[in-house]
Write an enzyme that holds these catalytic residues in place. Structure first.
Site, PDB file in Angstrom:
ATOM      1  N   GLY A 154       0.870  -1.179   0.000  1.00  0.00           N
ATOM      2  CA  GLY A 154       0.000   0.000   0.000  1.00  0.00           C
ATOM      3  C   GLY A 154       0.901   1.221   0.000  1.00  0.00           C
ATOM      4  N   ILE A 156       2.584   2.771   2.490  1.00  0.00           N
ATOM      5  CA  ILE A 156       3.844   2.673   3.236  1.00  0.00           C
ATOM      6  C   ILE A 156       4.797   1.703   2.534  1.00  0.00           C
ATOM      7  CG2 ILE A 156       4.915   2.154   5.471  1.00  0.00           C
ATOM      8  CD1 ILE A 156       2.197   2.836   6.791  1.00  0.00           C
ATOM      9  N   ARG A 177      -3.490  -8.987  -1.208  1.00  0.00           N
ATOM     10  CA  ARG A 177      -4.747  -9.679  -1.512  1.00  0.00           C
ATOM     11  C   ARG A 177      -5.114  -9.448  -2.979  1.00  0.00           C
ATOM     12  NH1 ARG A 177      -9.191  -8.129   2.643  1.00  0.00           N
ATOM     13  NH2 ARG A 177      -8.120  -6.211   2.175  1.00  0.00           N
ATOM     14  N   THR A 235       7.179  -3.347  10.504  1.00  0.00           N
ATOM     15  CA  THR A 235       6.865  -2.032  11.080  1.00  0.00           C
ATOM     16  C   THR A 235       5.347  -1.832  11.103  1.00  0.00           C
ATOM     17  OG1 THR A 235       7.137  -1.064   8.883  1.00  0.00           O
ATOM     18  CG2 THR A 235       9.012  -0.866  10.378  1.00  0.00           C
ATOM     19  N   ARG A 237       2.318  -4.324  12.470  1.00  0.00           N
ATOM     20  CA  ARG A 237       1.742  -4.692  13.768  1.00  0.00           C
ATOM     21  C   ARG A 237       2.410  -5.971  14.271  1.00  0.00           C
ATOM     22  NH1 ARG A 237       0.274  -0.279  14.003  1.00  0.00           N
ATOM     23  NH2 ARG A 237      -1.811   0.591  14.273  1.00  0.00           N
ATOM     24  N   GLU A 266       3.081  -5.124  23.283  1.00  0.00           N
ATOM     25  CA  GLU A 266       3.777  -3.840  23.457  1.00  0.00           C
ATOM     26  C   GLU A 266       3.309  -3.250  24.772  1.00  0.00           C
ATOM     27  OE1 GLU A 266       3.225  -1.280  20.075  1.00  0.00           O
ATOM     28  OE2 GLU A 266       4.078  -2.741  18.720  1.00  0.00           O
ATOM     29  N   HIS A 285       8.042   1.040  18.594  1.00  0.00           N
ATOM     30  CA  HIS A 285       6.892   1.538  17.811  1.00  0.00           C
ATOM     31  C   HIS A 285       7.021   3.056  17.556  1.00  0.00           C
ATOM     32  CE1 HIS A 285       2.467   0.465  16.784  1.00  0.00           C
ATOM     33  NE2 HIS A 285       2.903   1.410  15.974  1.00  0.00           N
ATOM     34  N   ILE A 286       8.099   3.428  16.857  1.00  0.00           N
ATOM     35  CA  ILE A 286       8.336   4.855  16.568  1.00  0.00           C
ATOM     36  C   ILE A 286       8.132   5.187  15.091  1.00  0.00           C
ATOM     37  CG2 ILE A 286       9.966   5.193  18.485  1.00  0.00           C
ATOM     38  CD1 ILE A 286      12.158   5.172  16.131  1.00  0.00           C
ATOM     39  N   GLY A 287       7.437   4.309  14.378  1.00  0.00           N
ATOM     40  CA  GLY A 287       7.280   4.474  12.923  1.00  0.00           C
ATOM     41  C   GLY A 287       6.963   5.894  12.485  1.00  0.00           C
TER      42      GLY A 287
HETATM   43  C1  DGY Z   1      -0.213   3.705  12.976  1.00  0.00           C
HETATM   44  O1  DGY Z   1      -0.440   4.847  12.556  1.00  0.00           O
HETATM   45  O2  DGY Z   1      -0.983   2.769  12.769  1.00  0.00           O
HETATM   46  C2  DGY Z   1       1.006   3.538  13.798  1.00  0.00           C
HETATM   47  O3  DGY Z   1       1.454   2.242  13.804  1.00  0.00           O
HETATM   48  C3  DGY Z   1       0.739   4.005  15.210  1.00  0.00           C
HETATM   49  O4  DGY Z   1      -0.079   3.095  15.842  1.00  0.00           O
END
Ligand code: DGY
Length: 319
Positions: A154, A156, A177, A235, A237, A266, A285-287
């Protein structure tokens, strides 16, 4: 109108809410709000800005059916029971698009950190183990010219693919998918089956949403189908990979390394064996955690809250 914010959002968002005469109540403790506290906090509110992994399940939504809008501080919405929200007519907003580049940067950073054992080497300095120049310490591997496999191409995933193709001339294959023909045209990505993705990728980067289909998708059996010198990056889930199986796959050298910005659960326990492994890099979780991205997210949140409070369609609504 009153809004409860269950964490911290960028100051620009708070300012814009105030300029629109919204009364803000904010969770200020340095811990995640509990389910009971969240219900209590939302009792007299018109809207919720949900920051972090609060479970917005049927119990919460039924107890807070008076909310006119819930604006998520995330693009992901796996924490929300969308069917119940729909039944109760509570619109749910999220923050798509604006965090794609920052999250892809995090995936790219992890890929390099793993390939050069950067976190492990850094730890050795801190532990006083840098005694002399070693021409052959624990060697890394290079990603130049290798194959990147995107699981979930997608917005990202596409950003990650572009970076890897531009910086390292990596060939990009992907599994979704359904096909992403736009991305195929833009970067020449090739659609493959899941099995082909596993067998052909030198780096697999996960960018899909957490759903019943993707939950626990990467098990030991799946890691066994990957190349033994491959790197697994997640990155998206933590629930998409099985953490025990990932530990086993790394311990038994079934795959070469792993980089995670998301874990399950987490926060990760500080004694988790993954943290001590040479070929592993983990971030908390600093994406999307940059000044620019968080400001952009806060502004989308304000747009969603204002629209919801006026009973208008949210500009960024989760369907
Ligand atoms: C998102 O935007 O989904 C990030 O992972 C923060 O939860």
């Amino acid at each position: 109108m009153k809004v409860f914010i269950s964490g911290t959002i960028a100051p620009v968002g708070l300012k814009q809410l105030e300029e629109n005469n919204i009364t803000i109540t904010q969770w200020e403790e340095n811990r995640q709000i509990t389910a009971e506290e969240l219900i209590e906090a939302c009792k007299d509110q018109d809207a919720l800005v949900s920051v972090g992994p609060n479970k917005l399940n049927a119990a919460f939504l039924n107890a807070c059916s008076h909310l006119k809008v819930i604006a998520l501080h995330s693009v992901g919405f796996d924490q929300v029971d969308l069917d119940t929200a729909k039944k109760l007519n509570i619109p749910i907003g999220n923050t798509p698009g604006v965090l794609s580049a920052a999250t892809a940067d995090t995936a790219f950073l992890l890929m390099l950190a793993v390939s050069r054992k950067a976190f492990f080497s850094h730890k050795k300095i801190i532990q006083g183990e840098w005694k002399n120049y070693e021409p052959s310490p624990e060697l890394g591997i290079e990603v130049n010219g290798k194959t990147l496999g995107i699981f979930g191409l997608g917005k990202i995933g596409l950003e990650m693919a572009k970076k890897c193709a531009a910086a390292y001339q990596m060939d990009v294959i992907y599994h979704n998918r359904s096909r992403n023909e736009e991305a195929e045209k833009e970067i020449g990505a090739k659609y493959v089956s899941f099995e082909e993705l596993l067998a052909q990728s030198d780096v697999i980067s996960v960018h899909t949403a957490l759903t019943s289909e993707t939950k626990d998708k990467f098990t030991l059996d799946v890691f066994k189908q990957m190349k033994s010198n491959s790197i697994f990056i997640n990155t998206a889930r933590g629930g998409i990979h099985n953490e025990k199986d990932l530990i086993k796959a790394l311990e038994e050298k079934i795959i070469w390394g792993a980089g995670l910005d998301v874990t399950n659960p987490e926060p990760m326990d500080k004694n988790n064996p993954l943290l001590a492994m040479e070929n592993v890099a983990i971030l908390p979780h600093i994406g999307s955690a940059t000044e620019e991205t968080r400001a952009a997210m806060a502004q989308i949140i304000v747009k969603n809250v204002l629209a919801g409070l006026k009973g208008e369609k949210l500009p960024f609504e989760v369907k």
